[in-house]
Design a protein around this motif. Structure first.
Motif: not given
Length: 289
Positions: A29-37, A42-49, A51-54, A258-264
């Motif tokens: 449940i906790y990993p699933s919630i984190e994946m949804v969030k 947004k994806s930043g440079l060099y794999g950074l994330i 935390e801006v809603f989009t 983007f990868g997690t959005s595909i999974g969700i």
């Protein structure tokens, strides 16, 4: 105090389930919630994330022509495997249901035997069978159907064959469990009224087995729709499912949102299918009664 004691007795049966619920909550449940969030970040440079809603990740997945083709291929693969598995598995489940004694034990063993072997090992076994120098090609050339090896490996049919071999045992067992619930008196009554075996199958056995067909078919479609290992080993990149592209976005491109959005998105599509199956099956069972 009496109220508390009654409350304790009422929920006492839940105590053994607490470790399982904790495990389920922490590792699912906790990993699933984190994946949804994360899918809305947004994806930043060099794999950074960032935390801006989009909703850009979901928009890209459902509007990009490349990913629309990937989703369509995943759906087509799931449908192809399901359409082949349903009649193929029904024949074996029916044979298992109508057999007895040693014959049933042998059929059981043959159906369950593939499940005793690791999936990856089985898939590499299919690679040997379907290779240009494999036994299938040797048989085709020996029978004179072709003078040169036929290209079977790394193709859509190869992926379908691999997935059918994976899903068929589960489908057969699900359908067999439903067939065993059919009252033999229904068959005796049909024969007594002059119905042939084919008519008995169409009018009695098939309608009564539909819940198993639908449940097993839904499982087969979901398995094939989200397949990972089989398209990777037996297919080409053009045969890859959306699940493989989700993994590559996360581990190769390092675009976690983007990868997690595909999974969700895949999870939501599967839940919709399960909801439809859950609505249809009870109606069929009520018609049986």
């Amino acid at each position: 105090s009496k109220g508390k004691s009654k409350l304790k007795k009422r929920y006492q049966y839940l105590l053994p389930a607490i470790p399982i619920l904790l495990f389920f909550g922490v590792f699912f449940i906790y990993p699933s919630i984190e994946m949804v969030k994360m899918s809305f970040f947004k994806s930043g440079l060099y794999g950074l994330i960032e935390e801006v809603f989009t909703i850009e990740n979901y928009r890209n997945f459902f509007t990009d022509p490349f990913y629309i083709r990937v989703l369509w291929r995943s759906l087509l693969l799931g449908l192809a495997v399901t359409v082949i598995t349903i009649p193929f598995g029904f024949v074996l489940a029916y044979a298992l249901w109508t057999s007895s004694g040693l014959k049933r034990k042998i059929l059981y063993f043959c159906i369950l035997l593939p499940l005793f072997t690791n999936l990856v090992i089985r898939l590499y076994g299919w690679r040997i069978l379907l290779s240009p120098t494999g036994p299938f090609n040797a048989l085709i050339q020996a029978l004179g159907f072709s003078d040169s090896p036929v290209s079977m490996l790394y193709s859509f049919p190869a992926v379908v064959v691999g997935l059918v071999s994976e899903c068929a045992p589960y489908y057969i067992l699900i359908l067999f469990s439903v067939l065993t619930l059919i009252n033999p008196r229904y068959l005796d009554a049909a024969f007594d009224l002059g119905a042939s075996r084919i008519r008995t199958f169409i009018k009695v056995i098939w309608p009564l087995s539909l819940p198993g067909v639908i449940s097993g078919g839904a499982l087969t479609f979901i398995w094939s729709f989200g397949a990972y290992a089989t398209p990777m080993i037996l297919g080409k990149p053009k045969h890859w499912t959306a699940a493989i592209h989700a993994e590559r976005q996360i581990l190769k491109v390092r675009d976690w949102p983007f990868g997690t959005s595909i999974g969700i998105s895949l999870v939501v599509l599967v839940l919709i299918l399960l909801y439809i199956q859950g609505r249809v099956t009870p109606k069929i069972q009520s018609q049986r009664q």
